[in-house]
Design a protein around this motif. Sequence first.
Motif, PDB file in Angstrom:
ATOM      1  N   UNK A  38     -24.558 -16.765 -23.307  1.00 30.25           N
ATOM      2  CA  UNK A  38     -24.117 -15.479 -22.858  1.00 30.25           C
ATOM      3  C   UNK A  38     -24.949 -14.387 -22.862  1.00 30.25           C
ATOM      4  N   UNK A  39     -26.398 -14.967 -22.787  1.00 27.16           N
ATOM      5  CA  UNK A  39     -27.724 -13.986 -22.521  1.00 27.16           C
ATOM      6  C   UNK A  39     -28.814 -14.703 -21.796  1.00 27.16           C
ATOM      7  N   UNK A  40     -29.587 -13.996 -21.468  1.00 23.96           N
ATOM      8  CA  UNK A  40     -30.912 -14.657 -20.827  1.00 23.96           C
ATOM      9  C   UNK A  40     -31.865 -15.499 -21.741  1.00 23.96           C
ATOM     10  N   UNK A  41     -31.563 -15.306 -23.177  1.00 20.94           N
ATOM     11  CA  UNK A  41     -31.922 -15.865 -23.998  1.00 20.94           C
ATOM     12  C   UNK A  41     -32.155 -17.281 -24.096  1.00 20.94           C
ATOM     13  N   UNK A  42     -31.207 -17.908 -23.240  1.00 23.92           N
ATOM     14  CA  UNK A  42     -31.223 -19.494 -23.052  1.00 23.92           C
ATOM     15  C   UNK A  42     -32.271 -19.832 -22.403  1.00 23.92           C
ATOM     16  N   UNK A  43     -33.079 -19.191 -21.495  1.00 26.87           N
ATOM     17  CA  UNK A  43     -34.187 -19.834 -20.916  1.00 26.87           C
ATOM     18  C   UNK A  43     -35.300 -19.758 -21.737  1.00 26.87           C
ATOM     19  N   UNK A  44     -35.490 -18.672 -22.380  1.00 32.69           N
ATOM     20  CA  UNK A  44     -36.521 -18.843 -23.553  1.00 32.69           C
ATOM     21  C   UNK A  44     -36.444 -20.068 -24.566  1.00 32.69           C
ATOM     22  N   UNK A  45     -35.324 -19.922 -24.894  1.00 27.41           N
ATOM     23  CA  UNK A  45     -34.960 -21.004 -25.900  1.00 27.41           C
ATOM     24  C   UNK A  45     -35.108 -22.322 -25.498  1.00 27.41           C
ATOM     25  N   UNK A  66     -35.877 -19.660 -36.737  1.00 26.56           N
ATOM     26  CA  UNK A  66     -36.155 -18.669 -36.026  1.00 26.56           C
ATOM     27  C   UNK A  66     -35.510 -17.346 -36.489  1.00 26.56           C
ATOM     28  N   UNK A  67     -36.542 -16.492 -36.281  1.00 28.34           N
ATOM     29  CA  UNK A  67     -36.013 -15.167 -36.524  1.00 28.34           C
ATOM     30  C   UNK A  67     -35.321 -14.497 -35.439  1.00 28.34           C
ATOM     31  N   UNK A  68     -34.199 -13.923 -35.344  1.00 30.62           N
ATOM     32  CA  UNK A  68     -33.291 -13.363 -34.233  1.00 30.62           C
ATOM     33  C   UNK A  68     -32.543 -12.235 -34.516  1.00 30.62           C
ATOM     34  N   UNK A  69     -32.302 -11.446 -33.600  1.00 35.58           N
ATOM     35  CA  UNK A  69     -31.259 -10.443 -33.944  1.00 35.58           C
ATOM     36  C   UNK A  69     -29.826 -10.731 -33.407  1.00 35.58           C
ATOM     37  N   UNK A  70     -29.847 -11.812 -32.734  1.00 34.64           N
ATOM     38  CA  UNK A  70     -28.465 -12.390 -32.388  1.00 34.64           C
ATOM     39  C   UNK A  70     -28.728 -13.179 -31.172  1.00 34.64           C
ATOM     40  N   UNK A  71     -29.036 -12.969 -29.981  1.00 38.43           N
ATOM     41  CA  UNK A  71     -28.835 -13.847 -28.725  1.00 38.43           C
ATOM     42  C   UNK A  71     -29.647 -14.984 -28.824  1.00 38.43           C
ATOM     43  N   UNK A  72     -31.082 -14.735 -29.125  1.00 37.99           N
ATOM     44  CA  UNK A  72     -31.885 -16.148 -29.041  1.00 37.99           C
ATOM     45  C   UNK A  72     -31.306 -17.010 -30.263  1.00 37.99           C
ATOM     46  N   UNK A 291     -29.911  -7.395 -16.308  1.00 38.28           N
ATOM     47  CA  UNK A 291     -29.011  -7.464 -17.415  1.00 38.28           C
ATOM     48  C   UNK A 291     -29.034  -8.533 -18.384  1.00 38.28           C
ATOM     49  N   UNK A 292     -29.738  -8.447 -19.443  1.00 39.10           N
ATOM     50  CA  UNK A 292     -29.823  -9.718 -20.446  1.00 39.10           C
ATOM     51  C   UNK A 292     -28.687 -10.141 -20.934  1.00 39.10           C
ATOM     52  N   UNK A 293     -27.381  -9.382 -21.077  1.00 36.22           N
ATOM     53  CA  UNK A 293     -26.234  -9.821 -21.854  1.00 36.22           C
ATOM     54  C   UNK A 293     -24.881  -9.261 -21.643  1.00 36.22           C
ATOM     55  N   UNK A 294     -23.954  -9.920 -22.063  1.00 39.75           N
ATOM     56  CA  UNK A 294     -22.619  -9.482 -21.743  1.00 39.75           C
ATOM     57  C   UNK A 294     -21.979  -8.810 -22.979  1.00 39.75           C
ATOM     58  N   UNK A 295     -20.847  -8.227 -22.946  1.00 42.16           N
ATOM     59  CA  UNK A 295     -20.340  -7.309 -23.848  1.00 42.16           C
ATOM     60  C   UNK A 295     -19.412  -7.733 -24.993  1.00 42.16           C
ATOM     61  N   UNK A 296     -19.075  -9.230 -25.006  1.00 36.08           N
ATOM     62  CA  UNK A 296     -17.983  -9.407 -25.788  1.00 36.08           C
ATOM     63  C   UNK A 296     -18.480  -9.406 -27.413  1.00 36.08           C
ATOM     64  N   UNK A 297     -19.818  -9.462 -27.591  1.00 35.31           N
ATOM     65  CA  UNK A 297     -20.191  -9.598 -28.928  1.00 35.31           C
ATOM     66  C   UNK A 297     -20.591  -8.209 -29.471  1.00 35.31           C
TER      67      UNK A 297
END
Length: 324
Positions: A38-45, A66-72, A291-297
């Motif tokens: 659900x976000x651009x963080x999948x690429x980095x992960x 890992x430390x993350x605020x959510x998406x990663x 746009x890094x993410x969608x809004x459901x979360x």
Amino acid sequence: MPVISVPQAYNEEELYVDLRSLFGHSLFLKCEGFNFAGSIKLKAANGMVEAAEREGVLKPGSILVESSSGNLGVALAIIAANKGYPFLCVTDARCNLSSRLLMEALGSRVHTIVDPDPKTGFLGARLDCVRALCATDDRYVWLSQYTNPENWRAHFRTTAPAIARQFPRLDVLFIGAGTTGTLMGCARFFRRWHRPVRIVAVDSAGSVSFGGPAGRRMIPGLGMSVRPPLLDESYVDEVVRVEEVDTIRACHRLVRHGFLFGGSTGTVVSGAADWLARQNGPRDLTAVAIAPDLGERYLDTIYQTTWLRDVYGEDVLRSATSRP
């Protein structure tokens, strides 16, 4: 027809939203939320995990932390579930409830920091926690999204070339600044491009990434309470800072047209629209924002009226209530 066998193999790279009718300026929004994380963080992960496996750092018996605020965290939880690694995400009280529940549904553990460090905020407290965990058990493998060059390399290999293919006459690119992985990967790619591309970093007000005092930030995603180690400002042409109320108003303006985006996207769109509105030169710039993410979360925060009024006051949505 894409056919995949692992969730991290899929990411929609070619979807853009034309925002001219909403904001009055030509702006193409590259949507990075259409994957299983659900976000651009999948690429980095994915890039960081694969590199750690190649180098023999991550192996059977390892525990990802890992430390993350959510998406990663969500992205790593998906990859860990697929590959069979235990995963512990260290987050803080600002992390969306849905992100925490999603990580747990995927089999990961979530540790939530409730007290920020007096000097370095929640991020500093999260990093201290991760360091302490790694010191107690050598099975822990910390990918360190904040310092890992595979973070920006993932976007150098994927995000930036995808934009270049669709917009060979690109003039300006707006990129949100968190860990600055997306920013640095795209900026490095376009520094080598056949024409000058203006790189505009969009940061949250209260973030210290580009200097200035730290301030309250309630929306997870963009912004940092310590300077991002990956950041090289020589690749950045300009910085736009966005107040959280403007992030919220941009999100609500988008959703009134049926586009449900997340807080990071609202920040980038607000910053890009403001920058374009202030330009005195040609109005036919080819401009792209990521746009890094969608809004459901964010349904229980950014899109929840009671939460908004409690945190920001009664007038927070005043300028977003009418369609342009």
